[in-house]
Every structure is written in structure tokens, then in C-alpha cells.
Design a protein around this motif. Structure first.
Motif, PDB file in Angstrom:
ATOM      1  N   ILE A  94       0.847  -1.100  -0.031  1.00  0.00           N
ATOM      2  CA  ILE A  94       0.075  -0.020   0.205  1.00  0.00           C
ATOM      3  C   ILE A  94       0.890   1.038  -0.091  1.00  0.00           C
ATOM      4  N   PRO A  95       0.851   2.020  -1.111  1.00  0.00           N
ATOM      5  CA  PRO A  95       1.803   3.246  -1.100  1.00  0.00           C
ATOM      6  C   PRO A  95       1.475   4.388  -0.236  1.00  0.00           C
ATOM      7  N   PRO A  96       2.621   5.140   0.274  1.00  0.00           N
ATOM      8  CA  PRO A  96       2.389   6.140   1.217  1.00  0.00           C
ATOM      9  C   PRO A  96       1.341   7.145   0.670  1.00  0.00           C
ATOM     10  N   GLY A  97       0.425   7.715   1.402  1.00  0.00           N
ATOM     11  CA  GLY A  97      -0.496   8.559   1.045  1.00  0.00           C
ATOM     12  C   GLY A  97      -1.966   7.994   0.647  1.00  0.00           C
ATOM     13  N   GLN A  98      -1.901   6.562   0.668  1.00  0.00           N
ATOM     14  CA  GLN A  98      -3.287   6.009   0.583  1.00  0.00           C
ATOM     15  C   GLN A  98      -3.801   5.537   1.719  1.00  0.00           C
ATOM     16  N   PRO A  99      -5.145   5.079   1.610  1.00  0.00           N
ATOM     17  CA  PRO A  99      -5.819   4.725   2.593  1.00  0.00           C
ATOM     18  C   PRO A  99      -5.104   3.404   3.032  1.00  0.00           C
ATOM     19  N   GLY A 100      -4.813   3.371   4.474  1.00  0.00           N
ATOM     20  CA  GLY A 100      -3.938   2.231   5.056  1.00  0.00           C
ATOM     21  C   GLY A 100      -2.511   2.484   5.093  1.00  0.00           C
ATOM     22  N   ALA A 101      -2.113   3.333   4.814  1.00  0.00           N
ATOM     23  CA  ALA A 101      -0.721   3.845   4.500  1.00  0.00           C
ATOM     24  C   ALA A 101      -0.302   4.650   5.872  1.00  0.00           C
ATOM     25  N   GLY A 102       1.217   4.594   6.203  1.00  0.00           N
ATOM     26  CA  GLY A 102       1.711   5.555   7.225  1.00  0.00           C
ATOM     27  C   GLY A 102       1.333   5.157   8.470  1.00  0.00           C
ATOM     28  N   ARG A 103       0.770   5.961   9.594  1.00  0.00           N
ATOM     29  CA  ARG A 103       0.767   5.611  10.779  1.00  0.00           C
ATOM     30  C   ARG A 103      -0.526   4.431  11.027  1.00  0.00           C
ATOM     31  N   PHE A 104      -0.256   3.622  11.579  1.00  0.00           N
ATOM     32  CA  PHE A 104      -0.871   2.370  11.669  1.00  0.00           C
ATOM     33  C   PHE A 104      -2.237   2.392  12.504  1.00  0.00           C
ATOM     34  N   ALA A 105      -2.654   3.608  13.050  1.00  0.00           N
ATOM     35  CA  ALA A 105      -3.909   3.758  13.363  1.00  0.00           C
ATOM     36  C   ALA A 105      -4.823   3.949  12.672  1.00  0.00           C
ATOM     37  N   SER A 106      -4.348   4.355  11.147  1.00  0.00           N
ATOM     38  CA  SER A 106      -5.650   4.463  10.230  1.00  0.00           C
ATOM     39  C   SER A 106      -5.583   3.441   9.207  1.00  0.00           C
ATOM     40  N   VAL A 107      -4.977   2.169   9.630  1.00  0.00           N
ATOM     41  CA  VAL A 107      -4.917   1.085   8.649  1.00  0.00           C
ATOM     42  C   VAL A 107      -6.429   0.447   8.633  1.00  0.00           C
ATOM     43  N   PRO A 108      -6.906   0.199   7.640  1.00  0.00           N
ATOM     44  CA  PRO A 108      -8.388  -0.538   7.375  1.00  0.00           C
ATOM     45  C   PRO A 108      -8.156  -1.940   8.325  1.00  0.00           C
ATOM     46  N   LEU A 109      -9.050  -2.438   9.365  1.00  0.00           N
ATOM     47  CA  LEU A 109      -8.860  -3.425   9.801  1.00  0.00           C
ATOM     48  C   LEU A 109      -9.392  -4.826   8.985  1.00  0.00           C
ATOM     49  N   SER A 110      -9.004  -5.898   9.251  1.00  0.00           N
ATOM     50  CA  SER A 110      -9.481  -7.162   8.779  1.00  0.00           C
ATOM     51  C   SER A 110     -10.630  -7.560   9.663  1.00  0.00           C
ATOM     52  N   GLU A 111     -11.629  -8.197   9.286  1.00  0.00           N
ATOM     53  CA  GLU A 111     -12.871  -8.517   9.755  1.00  0.00           C
ATOM     54  C   GLU A 111     -12.565  -9.120  11.136  1.00  0.00           C
ATOM     55  N   ALA A 112     -11.652 -10.047  11.268  1.00  0.00           N
ATOM     56  CA  ALA A 112     -11.191 -10.307  12.645  1.00  0.00           C
ATOM     57  C   ALA A 112     -10.964  -9.576  13.837  1.00  0.00           C
ATOM     58  N   SER A 113      -9.897  -8.534  13.174  1.00  0.00           N
ATOM     59  CA  SER A 113      -9.701  -7.380  14.099  1.00  0.00           C
ATOM     60  C   SER A 113     -10.607  -6.403  14.353  1.00  0.00           C
TER      61      SER A 113
END
Length: 225
Positions: free
Chosen positions: A118-137
Motif C-alpha cells: 500500500i503506497p504512502p498517502g493511500q488509505p491504510g498507509a503510514g501511521r498504523f492507527a488508520s490502517v483498515p482492519l480485517s474482519e477478525a480485527s
């Protein structure tokens, strides 16, 4: 055939832990750190072996062959193991462990997103608080909303290196998860530990051998505790 028991053993006559039995069956030198298994998966197996009850340890024997020749340098393997552990333990662990486990969930998800390109600046990149979570998570975090929110705040300024994740974050997630399950107020921690190891082996098999894996088990809800 060596009998499974806790701890390390000098030779098969004195018994075996899970990974010593794996080394024996793989034809390797007697060791609880055999080359045939991914180091983090082996660490999880040792922890489960040593923390399950004597009465239930025999149930682990059938899993030993599936852990042989299951090794790769792909960091996604470490991330999947850490994520499996953290999402399994988070819903049942005591409140004082939930923040660290929730942070582990976010860190593993961020590492997987990064390794998947996932490239920088796209959803889910960078600071890991903003990463889309899997269903289990998502399911696990939803069961502990206070710890989940704290973890997101804590993680907004964090960025872990790949080396730091492999050396510190992933092993810590595995150890904390097993301890959290062992000390949880649930009726059958032995079964949950076995299910955790079974799921982690399936995850590693899927990544390393390219086969189908079991779905991440649904976290235990308060109604099931």
C-alpha cells in the motif's frame, strides 16, 4: 516415542516439548529450536505446550507433523502469527492487558498493509492507527472499545520498523497473548490455546505453501465467557 511435557529435555527418554518432538520427527538434531519451523511459530508452540494443563497436553501431539517444514523468511508470516494471537487473546484478556494487545493488532495490520505494498498517502498507509482492519480485527476491537480507542490514540504517532516488528513487537504479541489466555476468566483456556496454535499453523501453511487456510476464529464474546 517421547511423551509431551513442560520445558526442555536433554533427550527423548526424558520426554519432549512440542518443538523437541518436531525436531525428532523431522530427523534433526534434538532441539526445541529446530530449523524445520518458523521461529515465531515455534515460540508459540513452546508457549502453548508449557502453559496448557498436563491433562490436555496430549491433545497437541496430532499437530506436531503439521509444523514440520513450515518455515520462510517472509515477514508476513510473523505478522499473521502476531495478528492471530492478538485477535484471539484480546476479547478474553484482563483489562490491564487489553491496551497492549490492541496496539499489537494495529501494528500487525499496519505491517501486513505495508508488506502488501500500500503506497504512502493511500488509505491504510503510514501511521498504523488508520490502517483498515480485517474482519477478525474489527470483531476483536469492537469487544473492547475503550482499549481500542486508547490504542488508536497511542498509535497515531507510532511507526515501527520491519526489523523492530520481527525482533520485538511480534514476539511480545505472542507472549502477551498466551499469558492473557492462560490468566483469563474463561472456562476452558486449554481449548482456546490449542485452537490458537491450530489457527496459526493454518495461517503459516497458507502463506508458505500457498494452500487454503481456516478463517480466523470469531473472538469470544462476553456472553460466551
Amino acid at each position: 516415542m517421547p511423551v509431551l511435557s513442560r520445558g526442555r529435555h536433554r533427550n527423548p527418554k526424558r520426554g519432549a516439548c512440542f518443538m523437541e518432538l518436531a525436531s525428532y520427527l523431522a530427523g534433526e538434531r534434538w532441539s526445541d529450536h529446530p530449523a524445520c519451523t518458523h521461529p515465531l511459530l515455534a515460540a508459540l508452540a513452546r508457549l502453548v505446550n508449557d502453559n496448557t494443563s498436563d491433562a490436555n497436553r496430549a491433545r497437541l501431539v496430532g499437530l506436531v507433523p503439521s509444523i514440520i517444514d513450515l518455515n520462510a523468511d517472509d515477514l508476513r508470516v510473523d505478522a499473521r502469527i502476531a495478528l492471530r494471537c492478538a485477535t484471539t487473546a484480546l476479547p478474553v484478556s484482563a483489562a490491564e492487558r487489553q491496551l497492549a494487545l490492541a496496539v499489537s493488532v494495529l501494528a500487525a495490520e499496519e505491517m501486513l498493509a505495508r508488506l502488501d505494498g500500500i503506497p504512502p498517502g493511500q488509505p491504510g498507509a503510514g501511521r498504523f492507527a488508520s490502517v483498515p482492519l480485517s474482519e477478525a480485527s474489527q470483531r476483536a476491537m469492537a469487544l473492547v472499545p475503550h482499549a481500542a480507542e486508547q490504542a488508536r490514540r497511542f498509535s497515531r504517532a507510532a511507526r515501527i520498523t520491519e526489523k523492530g516488528f520481527r525482533r520485538y513487537a511480534a514476539p511480545n504479541a505472542v507472549q502477551l497473548s498466551v499469558v492473557g489466555i492462560v490468566q483469563a476468566c474463561i472456562p476452558d483456556p486449554d481449548t482456546l490455546l490449542r485452537d490458537l496454535l491450530t489457527g496459526a499453523i493454518a495461517d503459516c501453511t497458507a502463506l508458505i505453501r500457498g494452500t487454503d487456510t481456516q478463517a480466523v476464529p470469531e473472538p469470544i464474546t462476553p456472553a460466551r465467557i
